[in-house]
Design a protein around this motif. Structure first.
Motif, PDB file in Angstrom:
ATOM      1  N   ARG A 105       0.840  -1.203   0.000  1.00 33.18           N
ATOM      2  CA  ARG A 105       0.000   0.000   0.000  1.00 33.18           C
ATOM      3  C   ARG A 105       0.866   1.241   0.000  1.00 33.18           C
ATOM      4  NH1 ARG A 105      -4.818  -0.013   4.369  1.00 33.18           N
ATOM      5  NH2 ARG A 105      -4.921   2.135   3.681  1.00 33.18           N
ATOM      6  N   ILE A 106       0.344   2.311  -0.574  1.00 33.30           N
ATOM      7  CA  ILE A 106       1.006   3.606  -0.507  1.00 33.30           C
ATOM      8  C   ILE A 106       0.699   4.198   0.868  1.00 33.30           C
ATOM      9  CG2 ILE A 106       1.140   5.934  -1.498  1.00 33.30           C
ATOM     10  CD1 ILE A 106       2.249   3.750  -3.326  1.00 33.30           C
ATOM     11  N   PHE A 107       1.739   4.637   1.575  1.00 40.30           N
ATOM     12  CA  PHE A 107       1.565   5.183   2.922  1.00 40.30           C
ATOM     13  C   PHE A 107       0.913   6.545   2.862  1.00 40.30           C
ATOM     14  CE2 PHE A 107       3.302   7.660   6.547  1.00 40.30           C
ATOM     15  CZ  PHE A 107       2.667   6.975   7.567  1.00 40.30           C
ATOM     16  N   ASP A 108      -0.168   6.712   3.624  1.00 44.91           N
ATOM     17  CA  ASP A 108      -0.826   8.004   3.811  1.00 44.91           C
ATOM     18  C   ASP A 108      -0.770   8.298   5.296  1.00 44.91           C
ATOM     19  OD1 ASP A 108      -2.482  10.194   4.184  1.00 44.91           O
ATOM     20  OD2 ASP A 108      -4.081   9.434   2.891  1.00 44.91           O
ATOM     21  N   MET A 109      -0.001   9.297   5.675  1.00 45.88           N
ATOM     22  CA  MET A 109       0.238   9.575   7.088  1.00 45.88           C
ATOM     23  C   MET A 109      -1.026   9.980   7.838  1.00 45.88           C
ATOM     24  SD  MET A 109       2.326  13.118   6.893  1.00 45.88           S
ATOM     25  CE  MET A 109       1.614  14.631   6.284  1.00 45.88           C
ATOM     26  N   ASN A 110      -2.103  10.339   7.131  1.00 42.50           N
ATOM     27  CA  ASN A 110      -3.341  10.756   7.785  1.00 42.50           C
ATOM     28  C   ASN A 110      -4.323   9.610   8.009  1.00 42.50           C
ATOM     29  OD1 ASN A 110      -2.662  13.586   7.937  1.00 42.50           O
ATOM     30  ND2 ASN A 110      -2.792  13.541   5.716  1.00 42.50           N
ATOM     31  N   GLU A 111      -4.035   8.431   7.457  1.00 40.73           N
ATOM     32  CA  GLU A 111      -4.913   7.275   7.666  1.00 40.73           C
ATOM     33  C   GLU A 111      -4.629   6.639   9.020  1.00 40.73           C
ATOM     34  OE1 GLU A 111      -4.307   4.616   4.392  1.00 40.73           O
ATOM     35  OE2 GLU A 111      -5.670   5.746   3.107  1.00 40.73           O
ATOM     36  N   MET A 112      -5.564   5.809   9.481  1.00 43.01           N
ATOM     37  CA  MET A 112      -5.411   5.097  10.755  1.00 43.01           C
ATOM     38  C   MET A 112      -4.718   3.762  10.488  1.00 43.01           C
ATOM     39  SD  MET A 112      -6.622   7.009  13.059  1.00 43.01           S
ATOM     40  CE  MET A 112      -6.675   8.628  12.377  1.00 43.01           C
ATOM     41  N   THR A 113      -3.392   3.815  10.301  1.00 47.37           N
ATOM     42  CA  THR A 113      -2.607   2.624   9.998  1.00 47.37           C
ATOM     43  C   THR A 113      -1.442   2.516  10.975  1.00 47.37           C
ATOM     44  OG1 THR A 113      -1.254   3.828   8.391  1.00 47.37           O
ATOM     45  CG2 THR A 113      -3.204   2.683   7.542  1.00 47.37           C
ATOM     46  N   ALA A 114      -0.775   1.359  10.931  1.00 49.15           N
ATOM     47  CA  ALA A 114       0.350   1.146  11.840  1.00 49.15           C
ATOM     48  C   ALA A 114       1.284   0.095  11.267  1.00 49.15           C
ATOM     49  CB  ALA A 114      -0.155   0.711  13.212  1.00 49.15           C
ATOM     50  N   ALA A 115       2.480   0.046  11.845  1.00 50.22           N
ATOM     51  CA  ALA A 115       3.478  -0.963  11.510  1.00 50.22           C
ATOM     52  C   ALA A 115       3.696  -1.834  12.744  1.00 50.22           C
ATOM     53  CB  ALA A 115       4.788  -0.289  11.106  1.00 50.22           C
ATOM     54  N   HIS A 116       3.762  -3.143  12.521  1.00 51.50           N
ATOM     55  CA  HIS A 116       3.997  -4.103  13.604  1.00 51.50           C
ATOM     56  C   HIS A 116       4.983  -5.148  13.096  1.00 51.50           C
ATOM     57  CE1 HIS A 116       3.198  -7.332  16.516  1.00 51.50           C
ATOM     58  NE2 HIS A 116       2.847  -6.349  17.321  1.00 51.50           N
ATOM     59  N   LYS A 117       5.773  -5.721  13.979  1.00 50.86           N
ATOM     60  CA  LYS A 117       6.802  -6.678  13.570  1.00 50.86           C
ATOM     61  C   LYS A 117       6.235  -7.962  12.991  1.00 50.86           C
ATOM     62  CE  LYS A 117      10.138  -5.098  16.960  1.00 50.86           C
ATOM     63  NZ  LYS A 117      10.824  -5.388  18.216  1.00 50.86           N
ATOM     64  N   THR A 118       5.146  -8.492  13.561  1.00 51.91           N
ATOM     65  CA  THR A 118       4.704  -9.832  13.174  1.00 51.91           C
ATOM     66  C   THR A 118       3.239  -9.969  12.780  1.00 51.91           C
ATOM     67  OG1 THR A 118       4.245 -10.369  15.484  1.00 51.91           O
ATOM     68  CG2 THR A 118       6.440 -10.939  14.637  1.00 51.91           C
ATOM     69  N   LEU A 119       2.365  -9.054  13.161  1.00 51.61           N
ATOM     70  CA  LEU A 119       0.940  -9.219  12.846  1.00 51.61           C
ATOM     71  C   LEU A 119       0.701  -9.181  11.342  1.00 51.61           C
ATOM     72  CD1 LEU A 119      -0.818  -7.057  15.564  1.00 51.61           C
ATOM     73  CD2 LEU A 119      -0.831  -9.543  15.341  1.00 51.61           C
ATOM     74  N   PRO A 120      -0.199 -10.016  10.835  1.00 46.68           N
ATOM     75  CA  PRO A 120      -0.480 -10.025   9.397  1.00 46.68           C
ATOM     76  C   PRO A 120      -1.065  -8.695   8.922  1.00 46.68           C
ATOM     77  CG  PRO A 120      -1.378 -11.977  10.461  1.00 46.68           C
ATOM     78  CD  PRO A 120      -0.926 -11.059  11.548  1.00 46.68           C
ATOM     79  N   PHE A 121      -0.745  -8.344   7.690  1.00 46.91           N
ATOM     80  CA  PHE A 121      -1.287  -7.122   7.092  1.00 46.91           C
ATOM     81  C   PHE A 121      -2.809  -7.217   7.041  1.00 46.91           C
ATOM     82  CE2 PHE A 121       2.905  -7.382   4.750  1.00 46.91           C
ATOM     83  CZ  PHE A 121       3.529  -6.491   5.594  1.00 46.91           C
ATOM     84  N   GLY A 122      -3.473  -6.106   7.334  1.00 46.12           N
ATOM     85  CA  GLY A 122      -4.929  -6.065   7.335  1.00 46.12           C
ATOM     86  C   GLY A 122      -5.544  -6.308   8.699  1.00 46.12           C
ATOM     87  N   SER A 123      -4.746  -6.753   9.664  1.00 45.12           N
ATOM     88  CA  SER A 123      -5.263  -6.965  11.015  1.00 45.12           C
ATOM     89  C   SER A 123      -5.644  -5.623  11.627  1.00 45.12           C
ATOM     90  CB  SER A 123      -4.217  -7.639  11.897  1.00 45.12           C
ATOM     91  OG  SER A 123      -3.910  -8.922  11.408  1.00 45.12           O
TER      92      SER A 123
END
Length: 146
Positions: A70-88
């Motif tokens: 995905r293209i990062f949008d700093m205003n969206e409610m997203t996060a980075a995690h070491k192990t959780l699957p994408f979309g969680s």
């Protein structure tokens, strides 16, 4: 009576015909607790995730591709995690001010020791942690994508 029955309609949907929604049980989490898994049809719901510190990232990564593609949008409610699957979906509660936000995991991150999640600037704003940079948080997994 016959006339009234001609106009009567029953729009109710029986409970057995409705799609089952996963339920989430919220727990207070201590840093030493690990993930507990409950399996349900078509979904896996985790009730506990290790707590720690959250940091945030924003303008420097704006418009770049995340690890999920995905293209990062700093205003969206997203996060980075070491192990959780994408979309969680994860509920992040700031332990300093008790504000919460629900984010979607779209990237890999939290590279510094003691940090469990990196939030987008939009999520950090909602938690009012932009000026502090890092805050202690509790994580609760709402949905787990396979």
């Amino acid at each position: 009576m016959v006339v009234l029955s001609a106009f009567a309609t029953d729009n109710a949907i029986p409970a057995s015909a409705r799609a089952a929604e996963p339920t989430t049980v919220m727990h207070d989490v201590t840093p030493s607790e690990i993930v507990t898994t409950v399996r349900m049809p078509k979904a896996t719901v985790l009730t506990r995730i290790k707590s720690g510190f959250a940091s945030w990232y924003g303008e420097m990564w704006q418009g770049r591709r995340t690890a999920s593609g995905r293209i990062f949008d700093m205003n969206e409610m997203t996060a980075a995690h070491k192990t959780l699957p994408f979309g969680s979906k994860v509920k992040v509660t700031d332990l300093r001010n008790h504000r919460s936000v629900i984010v979607t995991i779209t990237d890999r991150g939290a590279l510094f020791p003691g940090r469990v999640i990196d939030l987008s600037l939009g999520a950090a704003r909602q938690l009012r942690m932009v000026s502090t940079g890092i805050d202690p948080v509790k994580l609760e997994l709402l949905t787990y994508q396979n």
